[in-house]
Design a protein around this motif. Structure first.
Motif, PDB file in Angstrom:
ATOM      1  N   PRO A  86       0.827  -1.214   0.000  1.00 42.94           N
ATOM      2  CA  PRO A  86       0.000   0.000   0.000  1.00 42.94           C
ATOM      3  C   PRO A  86       0.864   1.268   0.000  1.00 42.94           C
ATOM      4  CG  PRO A  86      -0.743  -1.538   1.692  1.00 42.94           C
ATOM      5  CD  PRO A  86       0.576  -2.048   1.179  1.00 42.94           C
ATOM      6  N   ASP A  87       0.495   2.221  -0.851  1.00 41.98           N
ATOM      7  CA  ASP A  87       1.255   3.460  -0.995  1.00 41.98           C
ATOM      8  C   ASP A  87       0.280   4.597  -1.292  1.00 41.98           C
ATOM      9  OD1 ASP A  87       4.364   4.235  -1.638  1.00 41.98           O
ATOM     10  OD2 ASP A  87       2.959   5.475  -2.770  1.00 41.98           O
ATOM     11  N   THR A  88       0.336   5.675  -0.509  1.00 45.83           N
ATOM     12  CA  THR A  88      -0.526   6.834  -0.737  1.00 45.83           C
ATOM     13  C   THR A  88       0.298   8.113  -0.763  1.00 45.83           C
ATOM     14  OG1 THR A  88      -0.944   7.186   1.618  1.00 45.83           O
ATOM     15  CG2 THR A  88      -2.503   5.784   0.444  1.00 45.83           C
ATOM     16  N   ASN A  89      -0.186   9.102  -1.475  1.00 48.62           N
ATOM     17  CA  ASN A  89       0.407  10.428  -1.380  1.00 48.62           C
ATOM     18  C   ASN A  89      -0.683  11.491  -1.480  1.00 48.62           C
ATOM     19  OD1 ASN A  89       0.938   9.543  -4.356  1.00 48.62           O
ATOM     20  ND2 ASN A  89       0.886  11.781  -4.430  1.00 48.62           N
ATOM     21  N   THR A  90      -0.487  12.549  -0.692  1.00 54.41           N
ATOM     22  CA  THR A  90      -1.380  13.702  -0.684  1.00 54.41           C
ATOM     23  C   THR A  90      -0.542  14.927  -1.006  1.00 54.41           C
ATOM     24  OG1 THR A  90      -2.701  12.654   1.041  1.00 54.41           O
ATOM     25  CG2 THR A  90      -3.032  15.015   0.697  1.00 54.41           C
ATOM     26  N   GLU A  91      -1.073  15.782  -1.857  1.00 51.04           N
ATOM     27  CA  GLU A  91      -0.310  16.950  -2.296  1.00 51.04           C
ATOM     28  C   GLU A  91      -1.189  18.191  -2.247  1.00 51.04           C
ATOM     29  OE1 GLU A  91       2.525  17.973  -6.122  1.00 51.04           O
ATOM     30  OE2 GLU A  91       1.595  16.015  -5.918  1.00 51.04           O
ATOM     31  N   ILE A  92      -0.633  19.268  -1.715  1.00 49.87           N
ATOM     32  CA  ILE A  92      -1.322  20.560  -1.642  1.00 49.87           C
ATOM     33  C   ILE A  92      -0.435  21.589  -2.342  1.00 49.87           C
ATOM     34  CG2 ILE A  92      -2.189  22.368  -0.113  1.00 49.87           C
ATOM     35  CD1 ILE A  92      -2.496  20.162   2.025  1.00 49.87           C
ATOM     36  N   ARG A  93      -1.046  22.391  -3.221  1.00 51.90           N
ATOM     37  CA  ARG A  93      -0.272  23.374  -3.982  1.00 51.90           C
ATOM     38  C   ARG A  93      -1.029  24.694  -4.077  1.00 51.90           C
ATOM     39  NH1 ARG A  93       2.375  21.374  -8.795  1.00 51.90           N
ATOM     40  NH2 ARG A  93       0.946  22.709  -9.900  1.00 51.90           N
ATOM     41  N   ILE A  94      -0.256  25.771  -4.120  1.00 50.54           N
ATOM     42  CA  ILE A  94      -0.796  27.106  -4.383  1.00 50.54           C
ATOM     43  C   ILE A  94       0.107  27.737  -5.432  1.00 50.54           C
ATOM     44  CG2 ILE A  94      -1.288  29.375  -3.421  1.00 50.54           C
ATOM     45  CD1 ILE A  94      -1.575  27.975  -0.685  1.00 50.54           C
ATOM     46  N   VAL A  95      -0.477  28.199  -6.534  1.00 46.43           N
ATOM     47  CA  VAL A  95       0.312  28.841  -7.584  1.00 46.43           C
ATOM     48  C   VAL A  95      -0.362  30.141  -8.009  1.00 46.43           C
ATOM     49  CG1 VAL A  95       1.250  26.660  -8.444  1.00 46.43           C
ATOM     50  CG2 VAL A  95      -0.801  27.607  -9.501  1.00 46.43           C
ATOM     51  N   GLY A  96       0.420  31.016  -8.590  1.00 46.67           N
ATOM     52  CA  GLY A  96      -0.091  32.261  -9.134  1.00 46.67           C
ATOM     53  C   GLY A  96       0.626  32.584 -10.429  1.00 46.67           C
ATOM     54  N   GLY A  97      -0.064  33.281 -11.323  1.00 45.32           N
ATOM     55  CA  GLY A  97       0.557  33.617 -12.600  1.00 45.32           C
ATOM     56  C   GLY A  97      -0.243  34.636 -13.374  1.00 45.32           C
ATOM     57  N   ARG A  98       0.106  34.758 -14.657  1.00 46.84           N
ATOM     58  CA  ARG A  98      -0.527  35.754 -15.521  1.00 46.84           C
ATOM     59  C   ARG A  98      -0.742  35.163 -16.898  1.00 46.84           C
ATOM     60  NH1 ARG A  98       0.100  39.838 -19.140  1.00 46.84           N
ATOM     61  NH2 ARG A  98      -0.843  41.850 -18.623  1.00 46.84           N
ATOM     62  N   ASP A  99      -1.831  35.577 -17.543  1.00 46.49           N
ATOM     63  CA  ASP A  99      -2.138  35.161 -18.915  1.00 46.49           C
ATOM     64  C   ASP A  99      -1.518  36.133 -19.915  1.00 46.49           C
ATOM     65  OD1 ASP A  99      -3.768  33.012 -18.102  1.00 46.49           O
ATOM     66  OD2 ASP A  99      -5.483  34.349 -17.850  1.00 46.49           O
ATOM     67  N   PHE A 100      -0.918  35.578 -20.959  1.00 46.87           N
ATOM     68  CA  PHE A 100      -0.356  36.381 -22.049  1.00 46.87           C
ATOM     69  C   PHE A 100      -0.991  35.953 -23.366  1.00 46.87           C
ATOM     70  CE2 PHE A 100       2.869  36.524 -18.776  1.00 46.87           C
ATOM     71  CZ  PHE A 100       3.243  37.864 -18.771  1.00 46.87           C
ATOM     72  N   PHE A 101      -1.280  36.876 -24.233  1.00 47.86           N
ATOM     73  CA  PHE A 101      -1.844  36.656 -25.571  1.00 47.86           C
ATOM     74  C   PHE A 101      -3.222  35.992 -25.547  1.00 47.86           C
ATOM     75  CE2 PHE A 101       2.804  35.617 -25.732  1.00 47.86           C
ATOM     76  CZ  PHE A 101       3.225  36.869 -26.125  1.00 47.86           C
ATOM     77  N   PRO A 102      -4.118  36.352 -24.625  1.00 51.95           N
ATOM     78  CA  PRO A 102      -5.416  35.667 -24.590  1.00 51.95           C
ATOM     79  C   PRO A 102      -6.311  35.971 -25.787  1.00 51.95           C
ATOM     80  CG  PRO A 102      -5.426  37.513 -23.071  1.00 51.95           C
ATOM     81  CD  PRO A 102      -4.014  37.378 -23.594  1.00 51.95           C
ATOM     82  N   GLY A 103      -5.967  36.958 -26.602  1.00 53.37           N
ATOM     83  CA  GLY A 103      -6.774  37.303 -27.769  1.00 53.37           C
ATOM     84  C   GLY A 103      -6.353  36.586 -29.030  1.00 53.37           C
ATOM     85  N   ARG A 104      -5.421  35.671 -28.948  1.00 57.33           N
ATOM     86  CA  ARG A 104      -4.932  34.949 -30.130  1.00 57.33           C
ATOM     87  C   ARG A 104      -5.375  33.495 -30.076  1.00 57.33           C
ATOM     88  NH1 ARG A 104       1.108  37.515 -30.520  1.00 57.33           N
ATOM     89  NH2 ARG A 104       0.404  39.668 -30.588  1.00 57.33           N
ATOM     90  N   ASP A 105      -4.979  32.712 -31.078  1.00 57.03           N
ATOM     91  CA  ASP A 105      -5.345  31.292 -31.105  1.00 57.03           C
ATOM     92  C   ASP A 105      -4.520  30.462 -30.135  1.00 57.03           C
ATOM     93  OD1 ASP A 105      -7.308  31.704 -32.962  1.00 57.03           O
ATOM     94  OD2 ASP A 105      -6.048  31.182 -34.677  1.00 57.03           O
TER      95      ASP A 105
END
Length: 194
Positions: free
Chosen positions: A98-117
């Protein structure tokens, strides 16, 4: 809009519910909840003593994202479980460990070029992973095992891209590197009664 999400490490399916159609000019990160499942292949090796622990894991993922003015913050939690195979030349083999893992993450960022394909959303954050491995019992050679607990603190650095394709589909690959900060290992040798 239909969304296909690809994750480089493991395979993750995300259920987003009903999403209204939007133009490709809006390929930015959206606020909301995510719930999904994951499948991964786990491999732990100690080459010096020729020990390995390998197998498949399945799990659940959940996340909440908050956005504003092209900036975003995301908190997520992941849980995975698997029954792994242990092997080492002089201590033998064990199946279905038996093997378990729990992970907690917090990230932040910014969107670039959202008006393109194609848009890019780089991010950085903080992560914590707790792993429990239960090798109690006897191996094929009669060796007695014990429990191991691992804690890891790391900095996730990555980029998510959103690529608009035909018929309203968006492909969302994510590439990430986890920079290891520190770790802690506890082994319960008292399980061996030696």
């Amino acid at each position: 809009m239909n969304i296909l999400r690809l994750v480089v490490v493991g395979l993750e399916a995300v259920i987003l519910g009903t999403i209204p159609s939007i133009a490709t000019a809006q390929l930015s990160t959206r606020s909301g909840f995510e719930l999904g499942g994951q499948f991964s292949r786990y491999s732990y090796e100690e080459p010096v003593i020729q020990m390995e622990l390998k197998g498949n894991k399945v799990g659940l993922t959940g996340a909440y994202t908050l956005t504003g003015n092209l900036w975003f913050a995301k908190a997520d939690i992941r849980y995975a479980y698997g029954k792994l195979d242990y092997g080492q030349p002089w201590s033998g083999t064990m199946k279905s460990v038996p093997d378990t893992n729990t992970e907690i993450r917090i990230v932040g960022g910014r969107d670039f070029f959202p008006g393109r394909d194609i848009s890019l959303s780089p991010y950085v954050g903080w992560g914590y992973r707790y792993l429990k491995n239960d090798l109690r019992g006897q191996s094929s050679t009669g060796a007695v095992g014990y429990r191991r607990y691992s804690e890891y603190w790391y900095v996730p650095v990555g980029v998510t891209s959103r690529i608009s394709v035909n018929d309203g589909w968006i492909i969302v690959p994510t590439f990430e590197y986890d920079y290891f900060m520190k770790g802690k290992q506890r082994s319960k040798f008292t399980d061996t009664n030696l």
